[in-house]
Scaffold this motif. Structure first.
Motif, PDB file in Angstrom:
ATOM      1  N   ALA A   1      24.089 -28.430 -42.381  1.00 24.88           N
ATOM      2  CA  ALA A   1      23.561 -27.753 -41.197  1.00 24.88           C
ATOM      3  C   ALA A   1      22.099 -27.335 -41.370  1.00 24.88           C
ATOM      4  CB  ALA A   1      24.410 -26.527 -40.879  1.00 24.88           C
ATOM      5  N   PHE A   2      21.711 -26.937 -42.575  1.00 29.02           N
ATOM      6  CA  PHE A   2      20.313 -26.552 -42.797  1.00 29.02           C
ATOM      7  C   PHE A   2      19.384 -27.736 -42.525  1.00 29.02           C
ATOM      8  CE2 PHE A   2      19.594 -22.439 -45.286  1.00 29.02           C
ATOM      9  CZ  PHE A   2      20.627 -21.791 -44.618  1.00 29.02           C
ATOM     10  N   GLY A   3      19.835 -28.933 -42.920  1.00 29.48           N
ATOM     11  CA  GLY A   3      19.038 -30.118 -42.632  1.00 29.48           C
ATOM     12  C   GLY A   3      18.911 -30.353 -41.138  1.00 29.48           C
ATOM     13  N   VAL A   4      20.041 -30.204 -40.396  1.00 26.69           N
ATOM     14  CA  VAL A   4      20.024 -30.397 -38.944  1.00 26.69           C
ATOM     15  C   VAL A   4      19.077 -29.393 -38.285  1.00 26.69           C
ATOM     16  CG1 VAL A   4      21.422 -30.291 -36.839  1.00 26.69           C
ATOM     17  CG2 VAL A   4      22.357 -31.339 -38.914  1.00 26.69           C
ATOM     18  N   VAL A   5      19.168 -28.120 -38.699  1.00 24.91           N
ATOM     19  CA  VAL A   5      18.377 -27.061 -38.067  1.00 24.91           C
ATOM     20  C   VAL A   5      16.901 -27.185 -38.428  1.00 24.91           C
ATOM     21  CG1 VAL A   5      17.974 -24.562 -37.996  1.00 24.91           C
ATOM     22  CG2 VAL A   5      20.316 -25.458 -37.897  1.00 24.91           C
ATOM     23  N   PHE A   6      16.605 -27.254 -39.712  1.00 24.84           N
ATOM     24  CA  PHE A   6      15.201 -27.177 -40.119  1.00 24.84           C
ATOM     25  C   PHE A   6      14.466 -28.513 -39.962  1.00 24.84           C
ATOM     26  CE2 PHE A   6      16.945 -23.419 -42.232  1.00 24.84           C
ATOM     27  CZ  PHE A   6      16.012 -22.468 -41.834  1.00 24.84           C
ATOM     28  N   GLU A   7      15.194 -29.627 -40.028  1.00 25.74           N
ATOM     29  CA  GLU A   7      14.545 -30.899 -39.715  1.00 25.74           C
ATOM     30  C   GLU A   7      14.390 -31.068 -38.204  1.00 25.74           C
ATOM     31  OE1 GLU A   7      16.536 -34.198 -41.482  1.00 25.74           O
ATOM     32  OE2 GLU A   7      16.204 -33.516 -43.543  1.00 25.74           O
TER      33      GLU A   7
END
Length: 418
Positions: free
Chosen positions: A226-232
């Motif tokens: 999820a961090f990848g989805v949000v911050f990317e």
């Protein structure tokens, strides 16, 4: 995914099966440590962990990777179960609070630092270097264990002493208590496999606290994607920058460990109040271990709501990271309180209680990453985090309920300390 031409869901199975191995291993390895000691289990477990990293590093297809990851998790699971016993070996009951807080935080600080290091590795080198790095690190640890870690399990130490005395004196009647045990290793392992499920089925406190900690574990592992989805997606971060955002959870976890002296003083205040009310000197109740969990249960939904509703692209990126700091603090406080409570409330079945906790946690930790990315993309960053926050809100009252009424519940339990 690029090299093996597989979908995101199939690629995520490596993480899922690794966590499944972590959940299944403790029920097998914990009882073996009570026969053979902590040290042999640590060394053999870490050796097999190192060995199963090799096929992951050199895999030529996704099937090899997935199978190796499962056995990797199974091998490494000793440190989630046996290490709790080592803490009990080394410290007296009244000294358990701080060591258990450190022990509780360690399995979560590691997975948080993993994406940070992995972000740099996968951004600037080949993905196989993730496993080469783990092989180097676990090799260093294995060497350190062989030369520096002694045996700590008291019955096994007494057995070694008895063997030495028999050789020195020739008196074959000198035997340690563990040498008179008639139960078999297989029988003990079978009981160890069954009893965690008995506790989950018959003990309301074990079931609810395990479900709560499992939810938190699931959210933590879901954040890996999820961090990848949000911050990317919202901030257009590169892979190494996404890895750095996990420092928020890390800072929160370290801050929670720093709060331990405050909760330690509160624990002694509760003990003294019980003495003043006519309790035995130095007497304690397992419920006195729960205040950190009560505070953590409040911080977790706050952190999740904060993270979710700060994830707009027009909000500066540090704001959602601050939300993850609050979540990280709540996570460690909750786990520290729950682990210590289970060990204190079920002293004769502590290993089974922790194994039950590990199994349920790993089920959630293995499952959540499979749908986390899709959930964040379908619901949006804000409502996906809010859904997780609402789930944690439903569980929030349980640590306080067991703090308030735990003693009454334990009276009717055949496993808990009355």
């Amino acid at each position: 995914m690029d090299e093996f031409h597989c979908s995101e869901e199939v690629a995520m199975l490596g993480l899922t099966l690794f966590v499944c191995g972590l959940g299944l291993g403790p029920a097998l390895l914990a009882p073996l440590s009570e026969f053979y000691g902590r040290r042999p289990i640590y060394i053999s477990s870490l050796a097999f962990f190192f060995i199963w990293l090799i096929p992951s590093a050199v895999a030529r297809n996704i099937e090899t990777m997935i199978i190796a990851r499962f056995f990797n998790g199974l091998s490494g699971s000793a440190f989630l179960s046996v290490a709790g016993g080592t803490v009990g070996d080394l410290f007296r009951r009244h000294e358990l609070h701080t060591p258990m807080m450190v022990y509780s935080a360690s399995p979560f600080i590691g997975p948080v630092l993993g994406p940070l290091v992995g972000g740099f590795i996968n951004q600037f080198t080949n993905w196989r270097w993730t496993f080469y790095t783990l092989m180097i690190w676990s090799g260093i640890l294995l060497t350190g264990f062989i030369f520096t870690v002694p045996e700590t399990y008291h019955p096994v130490l007494l057995r070694k002493k008895a063997v030495r005395l028999r050789k020195e004196t020739g008196n074959e009647n000198l035997k340690a208590p563990i040498e008179n045990i008639t139960r078999s290793v297989l029988g003990t392992v079978l009981v160890s496999l069954i009893r965690p499920f008995e506790l989950l089925y018959s003990e309301l406190m074990v079931l609810n606290l395990c479900l709560f900690s499992a939810l938190l574990m699931g959210i933590l592992y879901l954040f890996f994607g999820a961090f990848g989805v949000v911050f990317e997606g919202a901030y257009h971060f590169q892979l190494w920058q996404v890895g750095l955002t996990f420092l928020g959870i890390f800072v929160g976890m370290v801050a929670a460990i720093g709060l331990d002296p405050i909760f330690h003083r509160n624990y002694y205040r509760l003990v003294q109040r019980r003495e003043a009310e006519g309790g035995e000197p130095g007497g304690s109740e397992p419920e006195f271990r729960l205040p950190p969990a009560i505070v953590g249960a409040v911080l977790v939904p706050i952190g999740l709501f904060w993270f979710g509703w700060a994830s707009y692209r027009w909000v500066y990126w540090i704001v959602p990271v601050i939300g993850s700091v609050i979540f990280g603090m709540g996570e460690v406080l909750l786990f520290g309180g729950i682990f210590t409570f289970l060990v204190d409330a079920y002293p004769h079945y502590a290993a089974s209680a922790l194994a039950a906790n590990s199994f349920v946690r790993s089920c959630f930790g293995a499952t959540f990453p499979l749908f986390g990315n899709q959930m964040y993309e379908k619901l949006g960053y804000q409502w996906a985090s809010s859904l997780l926050a609402f789930l944690s809100l439903l569980m929030m009252p349980f640590p306080y309920i067991f703090y308030k009424y735990g003693k009454r519940i334990r009276v009717n339990s055949k496993y808990a300390k009355s």
